[in-house]
Design a protein around this motif. Structure first.
Motif, PDB file in Angstrom:
ATOM      1  N   ARG A 193      50.998   8.083-100.947  1.00  0.00           N
ATOM      2  CA  ARG A 193      52.437   8.816-101.107  1.00  0.00           C
ATOM      3  C   ARG A 193      52.526   9.097 -99.433  1.00  0.00           C
ATOM      4  O   ARG A 193      52.016   9.313 -99.234  1.00  0.00           O
ATOM      5  CB  ARG A 193      52.622   9.730-101.814  1.00  0.00           C
ATOM      6  N   GLU A 208      54.141  11.635 -97.939  1.00  0.00           N
ATOM      7  CA  GLU A 208      55.488  12.210 -98.343  1.00  0.00           C
ATOM      8  C   GLU A 208      54.996  13.258 -96.826  1.00  0.00           C
ATOM      9  O   GLU A 208      53.534  12.755 -95.960  1.00  0.00           O
ATOM     10  CB  GLU A 208      54.937  13.135 -99.122  1.00  0.00           C
ATOM     11  N   GLY A 237      47.830  21.113 -98.843  1.00  0.00           N
ATOM     12  CA  GLY A 237      48.185  20.867-100.546  1.00  0.00           C
ATOM     13  C   GLY A 237      48.843  19.591-100.716  1.00  0.00           C
ATOM     14  O   GLY A 237      49.180  19.599-101.389  1.00  0.00           O
ATOM     15  N   TYR A 275      49.004  15.488 -99.346  1.00  0.00           N
ATOM     16  CA  TYR A 275      48.405  14.674 -98.037  1.00  0.00           C
ATOM     17  C   TYR A 275      49.749  13.337 -98.717  1.00  0.00           C
ATOM     18  O   TYR A 275      50.318  13.757 -99.203  1.00  0.00           O
ATOM     19  CB  TYR A 275      46.801  14.429 -98.372  1.00  0.00           C
ATOM     20  N   PHE A 301      46.196  11.594-101.143  1.00  0.00           N
ATOM     21  CA  PHE A 301      44.838  12.725-102.084  1.00  0.00           C
ATOM     22  C   PHE A 301      44.710  11.756-103.519  1.00  0.00           C
ATOM     23  O   PHE A 301      44.339  11.265-104.080  1.00  0.00           O
ATOM     24  CB  PHE A 301      45.812  13.169-102.476  1.00  0.00           C
ATOM     25  N   GLN A 311      43.726  12.246-107.624  1.00  0.00           N
ATOM     26  CA  GLN A 311      43.727  12.969-108.592  1.00  0.00           C
ATOM     27  C   GLN A 311      42.578  12.844-110.336  1.00  0.00           C
ATOM     28  O   GLN A 311      42.154  11.567-110.065  1.00  0.00           O
ATOM     29  CB  GLN A 311      45.487  12.368-109.522  1.00  0.00           C
ATOM     30  N   ARG A 350      60.109  17.689-113.504  1.00  0.00           N
ATOM     31  CA  ARG A 350      59.243  16.627-112.473  1.00  0.00           C
ATOM     32  C   ARG A 350      59.857  15.748-111.981  1.00  0.00           C
ATOM     33  O   ARG A 350      61.400  15.761-112.458  1.00  0.00           O
ATOM     34  CB  ARG A 350      58.288  16.798-114.156  1.00  0.00           C
ATOM     35  N   LEU A 376      59.674  12.428-112.269  1.00  0.00           N
ATOM     36  CA  LEU A 376      59.417  10.671-111.969  1.00  0.00           C
ATOM     37  C   LEU A 376      60.244  10.659-113.791  1.00  0.00           C
ATOM     38  O   LEU A 376      59.956  11.802-114.460  1.00  0.00           O
ATOM     39  CB  LEU A 376      57.789  10.834-112.566  1.00  0.00           C
ATOM     40  N   THR A 430      51.633  23.892-107.683  1.00  0.00           N
ATOM     41  CA  THR A 430      51.660  23.548-108.693  1.00  0.00           C
ATOM     42  C   THR A 430      50.463  22.501-109.132  1.00  0.00           C
ATOM     43  O   THR A 430      49.834  21.411-108.643  1.00  0.00           O
ATOM     44  CB  THR A 430      53.112  22.234-108.751  1.00  0.00           C
ATOM     45  N   LEU A 431      48.867  22.927-109.757  1.00  0.00           N
ATOM     46  CA  LEU A 431      48.472  22.002-109.205  1.00  0.00           C
ATOM     47  C   LEU A 431      48.097  21.229-110.834  1.00  0.00           C
ATOM     48  O   LEU A 431      46.800  20.432-110.201  1.00  0.00           O
ATOM     49  CB  LEU A 431      46.824  23.153-110.240  1.00  0.00           C
ATOM     50  N   LEU A 432      48.845  21.142-111.734  1.00  0.00           N
ATOM     51  CA  LEU A 432      48.657  19.705-112.794  1.00  0.00           C
ATOM     52  C   LEU A 432      50.023  19.533-113.298  1.00  0.00           C
ATOM     53  O   LEU A 432      51.145  20.896-113.815  1.00  0.00           O
ATOM     54  CB  LEU A 432      47.839  19.264-112.829  1.00  0.00           C
ATOM     55  N   GLY A 433      50.710  18.239-113.191  1.00  0.00           N
ATOM     56  CA  GLY A 433      51.799  17.994-113.753  1.00  0.00           C
ATOM     57  C   GLY A 433      51.456  17.136-115.124  1.00  0.00           C
ATOM     58  O   GLY A 433      50.836  16.134-114.878  1.00  0.00           O
ATOM     59  N   ALA A 476      48.252  14.664-114.411  1.00  0.00           N
ATOM     60  CA  ALA A 476      47.335  14.326-113.116  1.00  0.00           C
ATOM     61  C   ALA A 476      47.625  15.840-112.582  1.00  0.00           C
ATOM     62  O   ALA A 476      48.490  16.437-112.404  1.00  0.00           O
ATOM     63  CB  ALA A 476      48.147  13.180-112.101  1.00  0.00           C
ATOM     64  N   ALA A 477      45.905  15.630-112.117  1.00  0.00           N
ATOM     65  CA  ALA A 477      46.221  17.343-110.784  1.00  0.00           C
ATOM     66  C   ALA A 477      45.851  16.706-109.859  1.00  0.00           C
ATOM     67  O   ALA A 477      45.079  15.942-109.359  1.00  0.00           O
ATOM     68  CB  ALA A 477      44.627  17.766-111.867  1.00  0.00           C
ATOM     69  N   GLY A 478      45.931  17.357-109.023  1.00  0.00           N
ATOM     70  CA  GLY A 478      45.658  17.379-108.192  1.00  0.00           C
ATOM     71  C   GLY A 478      44.430  17.551-107.105  1.00  0.00           C
ATOM     72  O   GLY A 478      44.310  19.281-107.580  1.00  0.00           O
TER      73      GLY A 478
HETATM   74  P1  AMP Z   1      52.682  14.423-109.658  1.00  0.00           P
HETATM   75  O1  AMP Z   1      51.665  13.114-110.252  1.00  0.00           O
HETATM   76  O2  AMP Z   1      53.937  13.848-108.578  1.00  0.00           O
HETATM   77  O3  AMP Z   1      53.461  14.498-111.037  1.00  0.00           O
HETATM   78  O4  AMP Z   1      52.008  15.278-109.211  1.00  0.00           O
HETATM   79  C1  AMP Z   1      51.037  15.879-110.101  1.00  0.00           C
HETATM   80  C2  AMP Z   1      50.083  16.408-109.460  1.00  0.00           C
HETATM   81  O5  AMP Z   1      49.321  16.080-108.325  1.00  0.00           O
HETATM   82  C3  AMP Z   1      50.522  17.717-108.507  1.00  0.00           C
HETATM   83  O6  AMP Z   1      50.724  18.809-109.377  1.00  0.00           O
HETATM   84  C4  AMP Z   1      49.688  18.153-107.392  1.00  0.00           C
HETATM   85  O7  AMP Z   1      48.450  18.662-107.780  1.00  0.00           O
HETATM   86  C5  AMP Z   1      48.849  16.804-107.124  1.00  0.00           C
HETATM   87  N1  AMP Z   1      49.908  15.935-105.851  1.00  0.00           N
HETATM   88  C6  AMP Z   1      50.986  15.473-106.551  1.00  0.00           C
HETATM   89  N2  AMP Z   1      51.390  15.246-104.922  1.00  0.00           N
HETATM   90  C7  AMP Z   1      50.421  15.221-103.832  1.00  0.00           C
HETATM   91  C8  AMP Z   1      50.138  15.350-102.524  1.00  0.00           C
HETATM   92  N3  AMP Z   1      51.166  14.724-102.024  1.00  0.00           N
HETATM   93  N4  AMP Z   1      49.093  15.820-101.585  1.00  0.00           N
HETATM   94  C9  AMP Z   1      48.367  16.188-102.797  1.00  0.00           C
HETATM   95  N5  AMP Z   1      49.205  16.432-103.955  1.00  0.00           N
HETATM   96  C10 AMP Z   1      49.575  15.857-104.701  1.00  0.00           C
END
Ligand code: AMP
Length: 435
Positions: free
Chosen positions: A116, A118, A123, A125, A128, A130, A261, A263, A285-288, A310-312
């Motif tokens: 992504r 971003e 935390g 990147y 990254f 998942q 969230r 998405l 946020t460790l995971l969502g 998914a967890a980062g």
């Molecule tokens: P998401 O897919 O946006 O629901 O994200 C799920 C998890 O992935 C988040 O809680 C973070 O732990 C991790 N995550 C999302 N985006 C990033 C990012 N750009 N860099 C690192 N970890 C990320």
């Protein structure tokens, strides 16, 4: 003096993970795979590159990810995107392979890089990793509760102290439509006070205003109606049962009606787990995850409900206190002297055939340099082969921690060294050592 050749560096926000760090990655990845397998999940691997329309359709056009964060390009006239998340690809694969015809419930987990564009920070990147899973074919809520409970358990297992579980329900189609209307009606009179982003979202994706971090939005968000008051009877029954199941499992949670969230695809159950605030700050946020009952159908499959998370991995590694083993090899073979190299190679191969990790010096380095290397690699035992040892059919076996050394017959040395490696490491204390 320096060379004028310009350095080529890694892309900003994309990191090298060097071997010194990788052992912790393996520890967390291994714990994750075992935790998922204990619940009957199997690993799935899908491509890192998918057709761009997959993400536009699955994630939603008016999301941050699709609007501004995707790495998209065209090759052979096909619009392609580096996957920004794992669910869309997993569901594409599920539909493409007709998996719904093969089993009533599908449990898949995955791990791998996501991309992504971003703004990089701790935390966060651009590439990254998942860890994630999808449970496809079960409408819940028992399956939702089980997933949340197992994740809280997994986080504790990798040493994340007291992870906080937040849950919400955003209902299904009709509930969300009614809530969206009510939200827009409530926020429109305050439109001028909202941040620019939220003003725009009022028309495109009003639910996202609820998780805006912008201070200008705080008051409007606090006064906005809560979605839990809009749940249909069926949504409410699902939500109530989810909480009863979590209570029965003894998993503490906090209801957060503002949790929406990023998405678009979510329906009903949403959850996030946060933790390690001291180490992660705003990015805690460790995971969502959440339920996405419409996606299989939206991607051309039958009507099949699903939930995933998914967890980062980088965030888990910052939050976790798992320690990596320091040792790279069990045994170091040190041939010293002119004619010992071949004997050293053969000995090292025999040691490896017994299943031990072994490095042998092939640089013909000095004894001192070889011992330094053996210690640096965390070897338990150094096997020294000088000309005299080779002639006498023995090997000097040196236990590096206990500083004990003895000559062992070449024929016995592999079994002896295996026994030493399997035994507990002697205490560092000199009193205890030796025996
Ligand atoms: P998401 O897919 O946006 O629901 O994200 C799920 C998890 O992935 C988040 O809680 C973070 O732990 C991790 N995550 C999302 N985006 C990033 C990012 N750009 N860099 C690192 N970890 C990320």
């Amino acid at each position: 003096m320096g060379s004028s050749t310009p350095l080529v560096k890694a892309v900003k926000g994309m990191n090298d993970i060097l071997p010194a760090e990788i052992a912790r990655w393996h520890a967390v990845e291994g714990a994750f795979a075992r935790a998922m397998q204990r619940q009957g999940y199997r690993e799935v691997r899908t491509p890192y590159v998918e057709p761009t329309p997959l993400f536009v359709r699955a994630i939603g056009e008016a999301t941050d990810v699709v609007e501004k964060e995707m790495y998209s390009f065209t090759r052979h006239d096909e619009p392609l995107t580096l996957r920004p998340e794992g669910t869309a690809g997993a569901i594409r694969a599920y539909v493409e392979h007709g998996v719904h015809n093969q089993e009533p419930v599908t449990r898949w987990y995955y791990l791998g890089p996501m991309f992504r564009a971003e703004r990089p920070q701790r935390g966060r990147y651009r590439q990254f990793y998942q860890l994630g899973a999808e449970c496809i074919g079960d409408p819940g809520p028992g399956c939702d509760a089980e997933m949340i409970d197992a994740l809280a358990g997994f986080l504790r297992e990798i040493g994340v102290a007291a992870p906080d579980v937040f849950i919400n329900s955003i209902g299904s189609g009709d509930t969300r439509a009614r809530y969206k209307d009510a939200l827009v009606a409530a926020l429109t009179p305050m439109k001028d006070e909202l941040s620019a982003d939220s003003q725009r979202r009022l028309a495109t994706n009003p639910l996202r205003i609820l998780d805006s971090k912008h201070p200008a939005d705080a008051e409007a968000v606090a006064r906005a109606p809560t979605i839990l008051d809009f749940l249909s009877d069926a949504d409410r029954a699902h939500w109530d049962e989810l909480r009863r199941d979590l209570d029965a499992l003894g998993t503490p949670y906090t209801v957060d009606p503002k949790l929406v969230r990023g998405l678009d695809y979510y329906t009903r159950t949403l959850f996030e787990i946060k933790g390690a605030y001291d180490k992660l700050g705003a990015g805690s946020t460790l995971l969502g995850g959440g339920r996405y009952d419409g996606m299989v159908k939206d991607l051309g499959g039958p009507e099949v409900p699903a939930i995933g998370f998914a967890a980062g991995l980088e965030r888990l590694l910052i939050a976790s206190d798992v320690e990596a083993p320091k040792s790279v090899v069990d045994v170091f073979v040190a041939p010293v002297g002119d004619g010992t190299q071949a004997a050293g190679l053969v000995l090292a191969r025999d040691v490896r055939r017994a299943g031990l990790r072994c490095e042998v010096d092939t640089r013909k380095a000095s004894m001192k340099a070889q011992l330094r290397r053996a210690n640096a690699l965390g070897a338990r035992v150094c096997l020294i082969l000088g000309d005299r040892e080779v002639n006498q059919g023995v090997v000097e076996m040196k236990e590096l921690a206990g500083h004990v050394q003895e000559a062992v017959a070449r024929a016995d040395v592999v079994a002896r060294v295996a026994a030493v490696v399997a035994s507990p490491v002697p205490e560092a204390s000199p009193k205890e050592g030796g025996a």
